[in-house]
Structure formats: C-alpha cells, structure tokens
Design a protein around this motif. Sequence first.
Motif: not given
Length: 108
Positions: A71-95
């Motif tokens: 996730m550190y690498i993802v954040r360093k290489l992406s302009g924007e990162v959004r994370v939604d995580s809960g008991p039914t799963g996780t969605v990560v959006r990266a630009t």
Amino acid sequence: GQGYDPSDLETVAAELLVNAARAARTSVSLRATRSEGQVDLVVADDGPGDPFLKHRGKFPPAAELEDGRGMYIVRKLSGEVRVDSGPTGTVVRATVGLKPAPAEQVGP
C-alpha cells in the motif's frame, strides 16, 4: 499515437491484485478505465475487510516489516487512493498518471 511508460501502472495493479488475492474469500475483480493522461484502477475482493487498511501505507513501513509495503508503493505511485473496507470486502481505487515513454520506446 502517444506511447506511455507502463511501469507505474503495472506496479500499482500488481500490488493491489496481490493484496486482494491474499484477502479474498473467493473473488477478486479489477476494473481499469482510461481518461485523459491517467488510468483509474478499481480492485475489489470479498474478504473479511480490514478497518485499518485506509490508513495503511501512508508512511513508510519499518524495514523489518513486510506488512504495509504494498500500500505504501501504491500510494507513492498514485495520484489519489481511496479505500473502503468492511466485513463484506474491500474496494481500493487508485488513479495512476500516465508518463510519456522515452522517445526511443515510442512506436510508429
């Protein structure tokens, strides 16, 4: 057309897919949408979720820790990162911005 250097996009997609595959119960999905000068990646899994994931990777992980490196690498290489995580799963959006390829790599 304009050639692009795929390295950042490939790295971000790979890190997100590896994380999702580790966390998933049975399902991982990847959606990529290109817009002017960038690609928006959405990676989802049906794992148990992680309430701390939205904070993971904001700072470099300690050298002796493996956890959080992706996730550190993802954040360093992406302009924007959004994370939604809960008991039914996780969605990560990266630009990820597309960098022009060096002149010698651009095809006809």
